[in-house]
Each structure stands twice: as structure tokens, then as C-alpha cells.
Write an enzyme that holds these catalytic residues in place. Structure first.
Site, PDB file in Angstrom:
ATOM      1  N   HIS A   1      12.735  -2.020  -0.537  1.00  0.00           N
ATOM      2  CA  HIS A   1      11.303  -1.580  -1.641  1.00  0.00           C
ATOM      3  C   HIS A   1      12.909  -0.831  -1.973  1.00  0.00           C
ATOM      4  O   HIS A   1      13.445  -0.064  -1.636  1.00  0.00           O
ATOM      5  CB  HIS A   1      10.731  -0.750  -1.007  1.00  0.00           C
TER       6      HIS A   1
ATOM      7  N   TRP B   1       1.070  -1.102  -0.114  1.00  0.00           N
ATOM      8  CA  TRP B   1       0.025   0.078   0.125  1.00  0.00           C
ATOM      9  C   TRP B   1       0.348   1.140  -0.018  1.00  0.00           C
ATOM     10  O   TRP B   1      -0.129   2.436  -0.292  1.00  0.00           O
ATOM     11  CB  TRP B   1      -1.047   0.180   1.570  1.00  0.00           C
TER      12      TRP B   1
ATOM     13  N   GLU C   1      12.172   2.189  -2.760  1.00  0.00           N
ATOM     14  CA  GLU C   1      11.164   3.399  -3.030  1.00  0.00           C
ATOM     15  C   GLU C   1      12.642   3.624  -1.369  1.00  0.00           C
ATOM     16  O   GLU C   1      12.682   4.866  -1.042  1.00  0.00           O
ATOM     17  CB  GLU C   1      10.409   3.866  -2.516  1.00  0.00           C
TER      18      GLU C   1
ATOM     19  N   GLY D   1       1.604  -2.221  -6.147  1.00  0.00           N
ATOM     20  CA  GLY D   1       0.994  -1.058  -6.229  1.00  0.00           C
ATOM     21  C   GLY D   1       0.082  -0.370  -5.988  1.00  0.00           C
ATOM     22  O   GLY D   1      -0.662  -0.934  -5.310  1.00  0.00           O
ATOM     23  N   GLY D   2      -0.193   0.068  -6.696  1.00  0.00           N
ATOM     24  CA  GLY D   2      -0.983   0.923  -7.107  1.00  0.00           C
ATOM     25  C   GLY D   2      -2.893   0.436  -7.050  1.00  0.00           C
ATOM     26  O   GLY D   2      -3.561   0.402  -6.653  1.00  0.00           O
TER      27      GLY D   2
HETATM   28  P1  13P Z   1       2.796  -0.478  -8.622  1.00  0.00           P
HETATM   29  O1  13P Z   1       2.183  -1.243  -9.086  1.00  0.00           O
HETATM   30  O2  13P Z   1       2.388   0.875  -8.320  1.00  0.00           O
HETATM   31  O3  13P Z   1       3.719  -0.228 -10.011  1.00  0.00           O
HETATM   32  O4  13P Z   1       4.132  -0.582  -7.724  1.00  0.00           O
HETATM   33  C1  13P Z   1       4.811  -1.690  -7.504  1.00  0.00           C
HETATM   34  C2  13P Z   1       5.558  -1.905  -6.198  1.00  0.00           C
HETATM   35  O5  13P Z   1       6.452  -1.290  -5.893  1.00  0.00           O
HETATM   36  C3  13P Z   1       4.782  -2.703  -5.589  1.00  0.00           C
HETATM   37  O6  13P Z   1       5.753  -2.951  -4.375  1.00  0.00           O
END
Ligand code: 13P
Length: 251
Positions: free
Chosen positions: A95, A10, A97, A234-235
Site C-alpha cells: 500500500h 480499514w 501508505e 478506504g474511507g
Molecule cells: P480512500 O478510499 O480513503 O481514498 O483510500 C483508498 C485506499 O488507500 C485503499 O487502500
């Protein structure tokens, strides 16, 4: 046979109130879809609510990070024991990020992974190349190096509680998805590194997910590839209908 695992990440979305509403809506939609494991990795403050809302369902709850020390002067950090005590089963570690915005390195990813496994958490270990690395043709070397560094000192027994999420950084949140062939090939490279480190049986057994703009429209094709054992989403994990479609594709 290795398990397929569909996990939502999330990120910094959803309050506890929204978490309860989401899981209450999702639970009947994914009930009985037991050919894959279903996990939602949620912000720390949502975990207790998520665990409560998911009780008695086939939805498992994870965190999005964990610190490597057991306790002490680490302002703002959360320990593995804090997570397990409130019913957390999984944790996302490494991750991109975290690596990009918060100074996470392979060394700290390795420490966090060890601490999480020691506390009994299942780890979703993220790795993947950036765009320049793919364009330079060094993707295989990069993911091999990350796999080796991130798993350094982790035993074959501990590896049973590790899922690897291959997330090409250029595909995260961009709408650019790796082609099913690219995802399959790179997950296969990671699997061959696991074989080198832990033997063929461990490589056959480990779950390797793809992550990076996986959604309701492209999941079935990505998941049909032999080396892709699930997704880290993610999204599309923020919408119950999209997430359910992906879970159904995995089933
Ligand atoms: P998205 O599915 O938003 O591209 O994100 C992927 C993600 O980073 C899952 O950890």
C-alpha cells in the site's frame, strides 16, 4: 471469467469491539450479493474478531500487511503463518501508505508477496503513481515497472492468488478520484504488462481493482469499465451503508 472483488482497507481504524458491531450490521446487508467477492482488510488485532463475526457469511477477512520472514528477531512484525492460523484469507501488500511512511520498497513488496503466497494467502498487491509522475506523463512506465518488480519470481500458478490494486497515490484519501477513463486505461496498462509477463490468458484472468476515493457515488461508473474488476476502498469501507452500495454496484 475473472472475479470482481470489493475490498475494504480499514487502515488504522476500528477496535475489535467496533469490528464485531460493524460486521454484524454489514452481513445481512450484503447477504446474497455473490456476483463479487467481499473482503475486509482490517488491523491485526481485529482479525480474530472479524473472522469470528464473519463466519458463515459471504464476507472474507484480510490483513493490511505481512512480514516476509517466517519467524525470528523482527520486533513488531507479523508472519504469514500467524495470519493463516487465525483464519486470515487475504493480505494487502505494498500500500502507498506503507511505501511512503514505512520505507516499503518494490523489493520488500516482492518478498512479502512471495511469503504470503507460499503460506496460502491471497494477495492484494497495491501500486500506483504519485501526482508528479502523472503530471510528467510517466504513469504507464511507473506502473509497468512496479508490476514487474513486485511480481519478480512469482510463477503463473502463484499469480492466480494475486489481485492487483491500482491506486493512484494522488487519489488516496484526497477526494480526488481518477476518472473512469483514467482508471480503465491504467488498469489496462497493468493488464498488458501481465500479458507480457505471463501470457494473454493470465492477463484475462487476473483481477485488477481501482482504489483511491472510490465511494458510493462514483463506484458504479468506475466499475462499469472493462479493465476495472473491483475496488479497494478506504474511507467508504468504514460505513456499512456506503460499503454496501459499492458491493451492490459491483453486483
Ligand atoms: P480512500 O478510499 O480513503 O481514498 O483510500 C483508498 C485506499 O488507500 C485503499 O487502500
Amino acid at each position: 471469467m475473472r472475479r470482481t472483488v470489493i475490498a475494504g482497507n480499514w487502515k488504522m481504524n476500528m477496535t475489535p469491539k467496533a469490528t464485531r458491531a460493524f460486521i454484524t450490521e454489514l452481513a445481512p446487508m450484503v447477504a446474497g450479493l455473490d456476483k463479487c467477492d467481499i473482503v475486509l482488510c482490517v488491523p491485526y488485532v481485529d482479525i480474530a474478531t472479524a473472522v469470528e463475526a464473519a463466519a458463515g457469511t459471504n464476507i472474507h477477512i484480510g490483513a493490511e500487511n505481512v512480514h516476509f520472514e517466517k519467524s525470528g528477531a523482527f520486533t513488531g512484525e507479523i508472519s504469514a503463518e500467524m495470519l493463516t492460523e487465525i483464519g486470515t484469507e487475504y493480505v494487502v501488500i505494498g500500500h502507498s501508505e506503507r511505501r511512503t511512511y514505512f520505507g516499503e520498497t518494490d523489493a520488500t513488496v516482492n518478498l512479502r508477496t512471495k511469503a504470503a503466497l507460499a503460506a496460502g494467502l491471497k494477495v492484494i498487491l497495491c501500486l500506483g503513481e504519485v501526482k508528479e509522475e502523472r503530471l510528467s506523463g510517466i504513469t504507464n512506465e511507473i506502473v509497468a515497472m512496479q508490476t514487474k518488480l513486485d511480481l519478480a519470481g512469482i510463477s503463473a500458478e502463484e499469480l492466480k492468488n494475486v489481485i492487483i490494486a491500482y491506486e493512484p497515490v494522488w487519489a488516496i484519501g484526497t477526494g480526488l478520484t481518477a476518472t473512469p477513463e483514467q482508471a480503465d486505461e491504467t488498469c489496462g496498462v497493468i493488464r498488458s504488462v501481465i500479458a507480457e509477463l505471463y501470457g494473454a490468458a493470465a492477463a484475462e484472468e487476473i483481477t485488477i481493482q481501482y482504489g483511491g476515493s472510490m465511494n458510493d457515488a462514483n463506484a458504479a461508473e468506475l466499475l462499469s469499465k472493462p479493465n476495472v474488476d473491483g475496488g479497494l476502498i478506504g474511507g467508504a469501507s468504514l460505513k456499512t451503508d456506503k460499503f454496501t452500495t459499492i458491493v451492490k454496484a459491483a453486483n
